[in-house]
Motif scaffolding. Sequence first.
Motif, PDB file in Angstrom:
ATOM      1  N   ALA A   1       9.305   8.074   1.097  1.00  0.00           N
ATOM      2  CA  ALA A   1       9.471   6.618   1.084  1.00  0.00           C
ATOM      3  C   ALA A   1      10.821   6.175   0.563  1.00  0.00           C
ATOM      4  CB  ALA A   1       8.358   5.975   0.257  1.00  0.00           C
ATOM      5  N   SER A   2      11.572   7.086  -0.045  1.00  0.00           N
ATOM      6  CA  SER A   2      12.903   6.732  -0.530  1.00  0.00           C
ATOM      7  C   SER A   2      13.966   6.834   0.563  1.00  0.00           C
ATOM      8  CB  SER A   2      13.293   7.623  -1.712  1.00  0.00           C
ATOM      9  OG  SER A   2      13.505   8.964  -1.293  1.00  0.00           O
TER      10      SER A   2
ATOM     11  N   THR B   1       0.833  -1.189   0.000  1.00  0.00           N
ATOM     12  CA  THR B   1       0.000   0.000   0.000  1.00  0.00           C
ATOM     13  C   THR B   1       0.874   1.248   0.000  1.00  0.00           C
ATOM     14  OG1 THR B   1      -1.684  -1.183   1.262  1.00  0.00           O
ATOM     15  CG2 THR B   1      -1.829   1.213   1.238  1.00  0.00           C
ATOM     16  N   SER B   2       0.470   2.241  -0.766  1.00  0.00           N
ATOM     17  CA  SER B   2       1.223   3.488  -0.806  1.00  0.00           C
ATOM     18  C   SER B   2       1.182   4.163   0.562  1.00  0.00           C
ATOM     19  CB  SER B   2       0.629   4.417  -1.866  1.00  0.00           C
ATOM     20  OG  SER B   2       1.308   5.646  -1.889  1.00  0.00           O
ATOM     21  N   ILE B   3       2.344   4.563   1.071  1.00  0.00           N
ATOM     22  CA  ILE B   3       2.454   5.169   2.391  1.00  0.00           C
ATOM     23  C   ILE B   3       2.758   6.651   2.236  1.00  0.00           C
ATOM     24  CG2 ILE B   3       3.676   5.129   4.600  1.00  0.00           C
ATOM     25  CD1 ILE B   3       2.066   2.612   4.095  1.00  0.00           C
ATOM     26  N   SER B   4       2.040   7.476   2.997  1.00  0.00           N
ATOM     27  CA  SER B   4       2.243   8.920   2.946  1.00  0.00           C
ATOM     28  C   SER B   4       2.408   9.455   4.362  1.00  0.00           C
ATOM     29  CB  SER B   4       1.054   9.591   2.257  1.00  0.00           C
ATOM     30  OG  SER B   4      -0.149   9.290   2.940  1.00  0.00           O
TER      31      SER B   4
ATOM     32  N   ASN C   1      -1.566   5.818   8.220  1.00  0.00           N
ATOM     33  CA  ASN C   1      -1.785   4.951   7.070  1.00  0.00           C
ATOM     34  C   ASN C   1      -2.348   3.608   7.530  1.00  0.00           C
ATOM     35  OD1 ASN C   1      -0.020   6.337   4.683  1.00  0.00           O
ATOM     36  ND2 ASN C   1       0.987   6.607   6.672  1.00  0.00           N
TER      37      ASN C   1
END
Length: 310
Positions: A32-33, A2-5, A9
């Motif tokens: 996320a990097s 799942t995309s995390i922001s 989340n």
Amino acid sequence: MTSISSGKNAITFKSGNNILSGNLYTPEGFDASKQYPTIVFTPPFNQVKEQMGALYGRKMAEKGFVMLAFDHTGYGESEGEIRNYENAFIKIEDVHNAISYLRTLPFVDREKFYGIGACAGGGYMALAAVTDKRMKAVATVCGMLDNRSTFLAGADRDTAVVMFSAANDARQEQYETGEPTYVDQLGYEGVKREELPEGARREGFDYYMTARAGVETYPRYSNRSLPNIAETNALTDATTWAQYLYTPYLGIYGEKALADTGPLTVGFYEKCSEPRELFEVPGASHVDLYDVEKYVNPAVDRLAAFFGKY
């Protein structure tokens, strides 16, 4: 994945045959990097992720940490056929699996990985950390760290046998009927607040049996659990294992909790391997450290400083 922001989340991960639900809190400006120091949290008795874990998750994220608060097996939004079963062994296994999940995330710094356990969860986290060296440091907040004392202090042979026999009978009934029976383990149902002695029990009533943190606000929470928890939880005594922890430890308790859980934290600390630290939050009681921000804030400051050393 799942995309995390930034912020909260919703995530899921597997523990045994069940899918568990959690909230992953990340710092403002999350990238996320990059890699972040990361915390796994396990809560007080029967709590769901929206209670104490949510507040500490937000505050630790403000300190630059990623933190996971999750519903254990059978709790909240997580799977598990038997609901609200406060079984220390199951919860410890969930902690191990939560760590495994978090370490699959590319933004989690595996060398800066920590654990926090609160109240009953303090004992579970400490026990998990004895053998799970993926955690580089652990802390407890108002921890229930001496289950042997909790269940057996002052109990003679006959009293102990009666207690465990009642737990055995409840297990047998569940096996024969196939239906779990739930009881009010906190002893609050049908009781008026003013009938409770001042201290942790009355504070717990104010927290769990009102809109502050009860079902009115958190409908997935329940003060009920299986009546046979003494069978397992009496065996999970973190203080017995304290000398073998070998992981940096911080014990946090409230100044006004010296009549209840404070001595359990101090007792664990005194038997704990080095390095170890102890922090008494001035003016705080046991339950104050769940959600009263003027007491939670110094606890969070100390947690961040402690984890920053390891």
